[in-house]
Design a protein around this motif. Structure first.
Motif, PDB file in Angstrom:
ATOM      1  N   UNK A  45      33.162  37.642  59.703  1.00 26.90           N
ATOM      2  CA  UNK A  45      32.170  38.151  60.113  1.00 26.90           C
ATOM      3  C   UNK A  45      32.413  39.440  60.978  1.00 26.90           C
ATOM      4  N   UNK A  46      31.968  40.448  60.409  1.00 26.74           N
ATOM      5  CA  UNK A  46      32.101  42.067  60.944  1.00 26.74           C
ATOM      6  C   UNK A  46      31.142  41.968  61.968  1.00 26.74           C
ATOM      7  N   UNK A  47      31.945  42.127  63.230  1.00 20.60           N
ATOM      8  CA  UNK A  47      30.873  42.564  64.372  1.00 20.60           C
ATOM      9  C   UNK A  47      31.852  43.188  65.767  1.00 20.60           C
ATOM     10  N   UNK A  48      30.957  43.727  66.482  1.00 22.45           N
ATOM     11  CA  UNK A  48      31.624  44.322  67.745  1.00 22.45           C
ATOM     12  C   UNK A  48      31.977  43.384  68.947  1.00 22.45           C
ATOM     13  N   UNK A  49      31.257  42.347  68.693  1.00 21.66           N
ATOM     14  CA  UNK A  49      31.373  41.186  69.940  1.00 21.66           C
ATOM     15  C   UNK A  49      31.844  39.935  69.289  1.00 21.66           C
ATOM     16  N   UNK A  50      33.085  39.861  68.803  1.00 23.60           N
ATOM     17  CA  UNK A  50      33.230  38.468  68.332  1.00 23.60           C
ATOM     18  C   UNK A  50      33.581  37.322  69.378  1.00 23.60           C
ATOM     19  N   UNK A  51      33.325  36.206  68.919  1.00 29.76           N
ATOM     20  CA  UNK A  51      33.464  34.936  69.937  1.00 29.76           C
ATOM     21  C   UNK A  51      35.098  34.708  70.038  1.00 29.76           C
ATOM     22  N   UNK A  52      35.422  34.028  71.106  1.00 29.21           N
ATOM     23  CA  UNK A  52      36.894  33.821  71.098  1.00 29.21           C
ATOM     24  C   UNK A  52      37.177  32.494  70.396  1.00 29.21           C
ATOM     25  N   UNK A  53      38.664  32.723  70.098  1.00 26.87           N
ATOM     26  CA  UNK A  53      39.138  31.583  69.303  1.00 26.87           C
ATOM     27  C   UNK A  53      38.596  30.019  69.790  1.00 26.87           C
TER      28      UNK A  53
END
Length: 127
Positions: A45-53
């Motif tokens: 998922x290309x996004x500005x606010x990725x979720x943490x591992x």
């Protein structure tokens, strides 16, 4: 696929595939991104606010030309939150699907065939 079978754009070249729109839910937070890199096991998922591992997510995937979205659950297995965003390390996250139904896996595998040259090199981020 021969040149004759390939979809083409108005200028005569191959038609550029539109990305899948991704809405993901992390707890009560709703965020959005896009993807052209996925298979039946996971998605980049290309996004500005990725979720943490290791975050557990619910994802809603809206593919171009499909009326109904695909809903899946997954776990973040790779994230680029702070590094550069380039072709090798895009800003976003790799999500491995968990407990996907067989019909959903089959549908995602068929859809992934529409993006073959694009998705293969990025599968290491989500499988």
């Amino acid at each position: 696929m021969s040149e004759r079978e390939r979809p083409s754009s108005k200028d005569g070249g191959p038609e550029k595939k539109q990305p899948c729109l991704v809405t993901y839910f992390m707890g009560d937070q709703l965020r959005r991104g896009t993807s052209m890199h996925f298979n039946e096991r996971g998605i980049l998922v290309v996004c500005q606010e990725p979720a943490p591992l290791n975050a557990k997510l619910r994802l809603v995937l809206q593919f171009p030309g499909m009326r109904n979205p695909v809903e899946v659950y997954g776990e973040v297995v790779w994230a680029n939150i702070h590094g550069p965003s380039d072709a090798l390390t895009p800003r976003g996250m790799g999500v491995k699907f968990v407990n996907a139904e067989r019909d959903t896996e089959r549908l995602l595998a068929e859809l992934a065939e529409q993006y073959p040259a694009i998705g293969v090199s990025y599968s290491c981020y989500y499988t």
